[in-house]
Write a protein that holds these residues in place. Structure first.
Motif, PDB file in Angstrom:
ATOM      1  N   LEU A  45      89.427  91.919  33.375  1.00 30.67           N
ATOM      2  CA  LEU A  45      89.875  91.196  31.851  1.00 30.67           C
ATOM      3  C   LEU A  45      89.192  89.701  31.933  1.00 30.67           C
ATOM      4  O   LEU A  45      89.287  89.021  32.945  1.00 30.67           O
ATOM      5  CB  LEU A  45      91.241  91.232  31.927  1.00 30.67           C
ATOM      6  CG  LEU A  45      91.732  92.739  31.708  1.00 30.67           C
ATOM      7  CD1 LEU A  45      93.453  92.757  31.877  1.00 30.67           C
ATOM      8  CD2 LEU A  45      91.384  93.343  30.563  1.00 30.67           C
ATOM      9  N   PRO A  46      88.959  89.331  30.830  1.00 30.19           N
ATOM     10  CA  PRO A  46      88.688  88.030  30.662  1.00 30.19           C
ATOM     11  C   PRO A  46      89.600  86.827  31.282  1.00 30.19           C
ATOM     12  O   PRO A  46      90.807  87.225  30.932  1.00 30.19           O
ATOM     13  CB  PRO A  46      88.221  87.988  29.202  1.00 30.19           C
ATOM     14  CG  PRO A  46      89.110  88.723  28.711  1.00 30.19           C
ATOM     15  CD  PRO A  46      89.131  89.840  29.390  1.00 30.19           C
ATOM     16  N   HIS A  47      89.394  85.846  31.519  1.00 28.49           N
ATOM     17  CA  HIS A  47      90.014  84.642  32.201  1.00 28.49           C
ATOM     18  C   HIS A  47      89.363  83.304  32.185  1.00 28.49           C
ATOM     19  O   HIS A  47      88.185  83.344  32.539  1.00 28.49           O
ATOM     20  CB  HIS A  47      90.724  84.970  33.685  1.00 28.49           C
ATOM     21  CG  HIS A  47      91.978  84.396  34.002  1.00 28.49           C
ATOM     22  ND1 HIS A  47      91.770  83.047  34.306  1.00 28.49           N
ATOM     23  CD2 HIS A  47      93.308  84.702  34.017  1.00 28.49           C
ATOM     24  CE1 HIS A  47      93.096  82.776  34.418  1.00 28.49           C
ATOM     25  NE2 HIS A  47      94.072  83.748  34.444  1.00 28.49           N
ATOM     26  N   GLY A  48      90.065  82.595  31.919  1.00 30.95           N
ATOM     27  CA  GLY A  48      89.270  81.086  31.640  1.00 30.95           C
ATOM     28  C   GLY A  48      88.891  80.377  32.985  1.00 30.95           C
ATOM     29  O   GLY A  48      87.894  79.451  32.985  1.00 30.95           O
ATOM     30  N   THR A  49      89.625  80.836  34.017  1.00 30.98           N
ATOM     31  CA  THR A  49      89.183  80.204  35.472  1.00 30.98           C
ATOM     32  C   THR A  49      88.909  81.379  36.334  1.00 30.98           C
ATOM     33  O   THR A  49      89.999  82.283  36.414  1.00 30.98           O
ATOM     34  CB  THR A  49      90.379  79.419  35.804  1.00 30.98           C
ATOM     35  OG1 THR A  49      90.691  78.235  34.861  1.00 30.98           O
ATOM     36  CG2 THR A  49      89.986  78.789  37.331  1.00 30.98           C
ATOM     37  N   LEU A  50      87.738  81.374  36.916  1.00 28.95           N
ATOM     38  CA  LEU A  50      87.424  82.507  38.053  1.00 28.95           C
ATOM     39  C   LEU A  50      87.171  81.911  39.423  1.00 28.95           C
ATOM     40  O   LEU A  50      86.626  80.743  39.301  1.00 28.95           O
ATOM     41  CB  LEU A  50      86.263  83.120  37.494  1.00 28.95           C
ATOM     42  CG  LEU A  50      86.397  83.864  36.005  1.00 28.95           C
ATOM     43  CD1 LEU A  50      85.072  84.811  35.495  1.00 28.95           C
ATOM     44  CD2 LEU A  50      87.633  85.015  36.041  1.00 28.95           C
ATOM     45  N   TYR A  51      87.422  82.427  40.236  1.00 30.17           N
ATOM     46  CA  TYR A  51      87.324  82.172  41.630  1.00 30.17           C
ATOM     47  C   TYR A  51      86.519  83.316  42.528  1.00 30.17           C
ATOM     48  O   TYR A  51      86.946  84.603  42.429  1.00 30.17           O
ATOM     49  CB  TYR A  51      88.626  81.879  42.276  1.00 30.17           C
ATOM     50  CG  TYR A  51      88.698  81.590  43.634  1.00 30.17           C
ATOM     51  CD1 TYR A  51      88.375  80.322  44.154  1.00 30.17           C
ATOM     52  CD2 TYR A  51      88.709  82.411  44.627  1.00 30.17           C
ATOM     53  CE1 TYR A  51      88.363  79.703  45.336  1.00 30.17           C
ATOM     54  CE2 TYR A  51      88.688  82.071  46.236  1.00 30.17           C
ATOM     55  CZ  TYR A  51      88.753  80.838  46.495  1.00 30.17           C
ATOM     56  OH  TYR A  51      88.514  80.394  47.770  1.00 30.17           O
ATOM     57  N   ALA A  52      85.600  83.149  43.263  1.00 33.36           N
ATOM     58  CA  ALA A  52      84.817  83.716  44.246  1.00 33.36           C
ATOM     59  C   ALA A  52      85.277  83.390  45.665  1.00 33.36           C
ATOM     60  O   ALA A  52      85.107  82.162  45.913  1.00 33.36           O
ATOM     61  CB  ALA A  52      83.505  83.846  44.195  1.00 33.36           C
TER      62      ALA A  52
ATOM     63  N   GLY B 164      79.994  86.784  45.742  1.00 31.87           N
ATOM     64  CA  GLY B 164      79.673  86.698  44.386  1.00 31.87           C
ATOM     65  C   GLY B 164      80.564  87.620  43.467  1.00 31.87           C
ATOM     66  O   GLY B 164      80.321  87.775  42.335  1.00 31.87           O
ATOM     67  N   ILE B 165      81.662  88.018  43.857  1.00 26.51           N
ATOM     68  CA  ILE B 165      82.606  88.623  43.195  1.00 26.51           C
ATOM     69  C   ILE B 165      83.911  87.781  42.636  1.00 26.51           C
ATOM     70  O   ILE B 165      84.497  87.120  43.397  1.00 26.51           O
ATOM     71  CB  ILE B 165      83.211  89.962  44.077  1.00 26.51           C
ATOM     72  CG1 ILE B 165      82.353  90.746  44.711  1.00 26.51           C
ATOM     73  CG2 ILE B 165      84.195  90.774  43.045  1.00 26.51           C
ATOM     74  CD1 ILE B 165      82.704  91.850  45.608  1.00 26.51           C
ATOM     75  N   PHE B 166      83.927  87.699  41.562  1.00 26.97           N
ATOM     76  CA  PHE B 166      84.898  86.584  40.772  1.00 26.97           C
ATOM     77  C   PHE B 166      86.236  87.468  40.214  1.00 26.97           C
ATOM     78  O   PHE B 166      86.093  88.577  39.779  1.00 26.97           O
ATOM     79  CB  PHE B 166      84.233  86.066  39.700  1.00 26.97           C
ATOM     80  CG  PHE B 166      83.343  84.946  40.224  1.00 26.97           C
ATOM     81  CD1 PHE B 166      83.723  83.519  40.072  1.00 26.97           C
ATOM     82  CD2 PHE B 166      82.012  85.268  40.516  1.00 26.97           C
ATOM     83  CE1 PHE B 166      82.672  82.725  40.718  1.00 26.97           C
ATOM     84  CE2 PHE B 166      80.875  84.340  40.747  1.00 26.97           C
ATOM     85  CZ  PHE B 166      81.411  83.088  40.980  1.00 26.97           C
TER      86      PHE B 166
END
Length: 217
Positions: free
Chosen positions: A122-129, A206-208
């Motif tokens: 789902l969309p989220h404003g902050t992503l982390y890998a 590379g997986i967020f």
């Protein structure tokens, strides 16, 4: 930024999900093991691709880094409530779920797979890998490469580079950095999670995943 963020997808900050279901999903397996190698990414890739050879040919498929208890030794215990998370195209999820009950043989031990469930991306404003593949340990060169690839994808946002790390087995070594991207629109967030960033997705690169806030960095 060494800590692995909470990977729960239940909270979406001020984001409106698109009406169409995303083409990528995470299949989460309950897992059990006495101990696993702390650096087991190469083993996981080999064990899963032996059962599902198509994953090696699919540039979008990815295996999330396995969460283990922090430490310095070569062997580690699984973190509390750790799961094996594998990101695949939605139409491949059923094939992946068929691995429930399988025993994955890894160096120094084995990983027993339990029941699985599908988690929506789902969309989220902050992503982390947790890690993004790099050519070496030069942070400036890495961030320049990240900027070029994100710009080509039409993904903006602020980028925060974390610690350098390596994934290895024998003489094979993959350099990587952790990376946070925040200030994303819903479309940019979906695009980045669908396609990932850089190479070596099956090594967990590379997986967020959604992160609660960039303030913790």
């Amino acid at each position: 930024m060494g800590a692995v963020p909470d990977q729960s997808f239940g909270s979406i900050e001020d984001m409106t999900p698109p009406t169409e279901l995303p083409p990528m999903v995470d299949v989460a397996f309950a897992i059990r093991a006495d101990n696993v190698q702390r650096d087991c990414a190469f083993d996981l890739q080999q064990a899963i691709c032996m059962r599902l050879p198509w994953m090696a040919e699919d540039e979008l498929s990815g295996i999330h880094p396995l969460k283990v208890v922090a430490g310095n030794g070569p062997m580690a215990m699984l973190a509390t409530r750790a799961r094996l998370l594998v990101r695949v195209r939605r139409e491949r999820a059923v094939e992946l779920q068929a691995m429930s009950g399988a025993l994955l043989l890894l160096s120094g031990g084995a990983l027993q797979l339990g029941i699985s469930q599908i988690r929506e991306v789902l969309p989220h404003g902050t992503l982390y890998a947790y890690r993004v593949a790099a050519e070496g340990c030069d942070e400036s060169a890495f961030m320049a490469s990240v900027a070029q690839e994100l710009d080509s994808m039409g993904v903006g946002g602020e980028r925060v580079c974390g610690m350098h790390q390596t994934v290895s087995k024998g003489t094979a070594v993959q350099h990587a950095f952790s990376l946070m991207v925040h200030g994303l629109s819903a479309d940019q967030s979906q695009r980045l999670q669908r396609t990932g960033l850089g190479s070596q997705r099956l090594l967990g690169c590379g997986i967020f995943v959604p992160h609660k806030s960039a303030a913790a960095v």
